[in-house]
Design a protein around this motif. Structure first.
Motif, PDB file in Angstrom:
ATOM      1  N   UNK A  30       0.828  -1.206   0.000  1.00  0.00           N
ATOM      2  CA  UNK A  30       0.000   0.000   0.000  1.00  0.00           C
ATOM      3  C   UNK A  30       0.863   1.256   0.000  1.00  0.00           C
ATOM      4  N   UNK A  31       1.899   1.256   0.817  1.00  0.00           N
ATOM      5  CA  UNK A  31       2.796   2.419   0.880  1.00  0.00           C
ATOM      6  C   UNK A  31       3.535   2.600  -0.442  1.00  0.00           C
ATOM      7  N   UNK A  32       4.033   1.492  -1.011  1.00  0.00           N
ATOM      8  CA  UNK A  32       4.752   1.566  -2.291  1.00  0.00           C
ATOM      9  C   UNK A  32       3.838   2.040  -3.412  1.00  0.00           C
ATOM     10  N   UNK A  37       2.712   6.167  -7.277  1.00  0.00           N
ATOM     11  CA  UNK A  37       1.709   6.948  -7.998  1.00  0.00           C
ATOM     12  C   UNK A  37       2.182   8.363  -8.300  1.00  0.00           C
ATOM     13  N   UNK A  38       3.230   8.811  -7.606  1.00  0.00           N
ATOM     14  CA  UNK A  38       3.790  10.150  -7.850  1.00  0.00           C
ATOM     15  C   UNK A  38       5.078  10.085  -8.674  1.00  0.00           C
ATOM     16  N   UNK A 261       3.954   3.208 -12.383  1.00  0.00           N
ATOM     17  CA  UNK A 261       3.551   4.521 -11.873  1.00  0.00           C
ATOM     18  C   UNK A 261       2.101   4.838 -12.212  1.00  0.00           C
ATOM     19  N   UNK A 262       1.730   4.666 -13.484  1.00  0.00           N
ATOM     20  CA  UNK A 262       0.361   4.932 -13.920  1.00  0.00           C
ATOM     21  C   UNK A 262      -0.607   3.949 -13.266  1.00  0.00           C
ATOM     22  N   UNK A 263      -0.218   2.668 -13.228  1.00  0.00           N
ATOM     23  CA  UNK A 263      -1.080   1.650 -12.622  1.00  0.00           C
ATOM     24  C   UNK A 263      -1.314   1.942 -11.137  1.00  0.00           C
ATOM     25  N   UNK A 264      -0.274   2.396 -10.446  1.00  0.00           N
ATOM     26  CA  UNK A 264      -0.420   2.744  -9.028  1.00  0.00           C
ATOM     27  C   UNK A 264      -1.377   3.915  -8.848  1.00  0.00           C
TER      28      UNK A 264
END
Length: 301
Positions: A30-32, A37-38, A261-264
């Motif tokens: 969850x943290x990763x 995501x940024x 990144x996009x998937x997150x």
């Protein structure tokens, strides 16, 4: 003191492994996910990762495929939630009235729930095929054969119908338990007042089942938002991305295109929807008695 300390150590010994597993497989991912995501993290070239701020969040809402997957998911939810909830309530009411072979009907309607979604999807692909049993029945009724999952207009409703059939038994069991928990004296009192069947249902059954109705509504909604297996097996997201859902989009973006990144970012947006639904659930399922107790206190003041 020694006994308390030994009890604490024993408790930690039992709780420790579960905490480790939760940390490794839930909290750290969850943290990763939030951190990725940024960034523009690309799994095949992680060394060139850069911090991009809210750029991913802006880009996904400008992406036509993401918006289509979002609206497809909303359409699926709008179809399946009322159909599955009302269908489960109707089945529970019918089975509750049955006096012969009640266990048989419970098992018959619950069997699809324990079946694998991949197996059920494969089975319904055959049912929906141009030469399948459904089109054969329609032909016998003088109705032309339908494309079902091979049509952009019919694919999503067809998958929703299959999902209702597969999952309605679980909610039926929940409603059936609620019906059997209602005090029979309430119905006896209503009969003494010459209440009709509709009046008993409206004034006794529905109010008594309201907490269960809210629970079923929320759980079906969350389950519908998580749809991925059915379109993956039956249509591959097609035709023309008409069955492409949010979770399917997250899966393909992260594991096929390796754009972590996009998937997150998509996963975080999806998690926000789930949290909003959870808040709604907590508001709607607030204990009535607690409200009454608060109202009494305010009146006394």
């Amino acid at each position: 003191m020694k006994r308390k300390k030994s009890n604490s150590l024993l408790g930690m010994a039992f709780f420790g492994p579960a905490l480790v597993l939760l940390t490794v497989f839930l909290f750290i991912p969850m943290i990763l996910t939030l951190v990725f995501s940024f960034t523009d993290f690309f799994a095949l070239n992680p060394g060139l990762t850069h911090f991009v701020g809210f750029e991913n969040y802006i880009n996904i809402f400008q992406d036509e495929l993401f918006l289509q997957s979002f609206f497809n998911t909303v359409k699926f939810v709008l179809i399946i939630v009322p159909c599955q909830s009302l269908g489960a309530l109707g089945l529970a009411l019918l089975i509750n009235r049955v006096t012969i072979c009640k266990k048989y009907f419970k098992v018959a309607f619950f069997v699809p729930v324990v079946m694998s979604l991949a197996v059920v999807s494969t089975l319904w692909m055959q049912i929906y095929s141009p030469e399948g049993i459904l089109n054969t029945l329609l032909g016998n009724l003088g109705i032309a054969a339908q494309p079902f999952i091979h049509s952009a207009k019919q694919a999503l409703p067809s998958i929703a119908l299959m999902s209702v059939w597969q999952g309605v038994g679980y909610q039926m069991i929940i409603f059936l338990g609620g019906l059997q928990a209602i005090n029979p004296a309430l119905y006896e009192a209503a009969e003494m007042d010459h209440a009709s069947g509709w009046q008993k249902f409206k004034d006794i059954t529905l109010p008594e089942l309201k907490p269960l109705c809210v629970f079923v509504f929320i759980t079906v909604t969350i389950g519908a938002f998580r749809m991925i297996v059915q379109p993956m097996v039956m249509t591959g997201g097609g035709p023309s991305h008409s069955t492409y859902t949010m979770v399917y989009n997250i899966y393909e973006t992260g594991t096929v295109n390796w754009e972590i990144g996009i998937a997150s970012t998509m996963a975080i947006v999806f998690a926000i929807f789930v949290m909003i639904l959870t808040v709604i659930q907590s508001i709607l399922t607030r204990d009535k008695e607690e409200k009454k107790h608060v109202n009494k206190k305010t009146k006394n003041l």
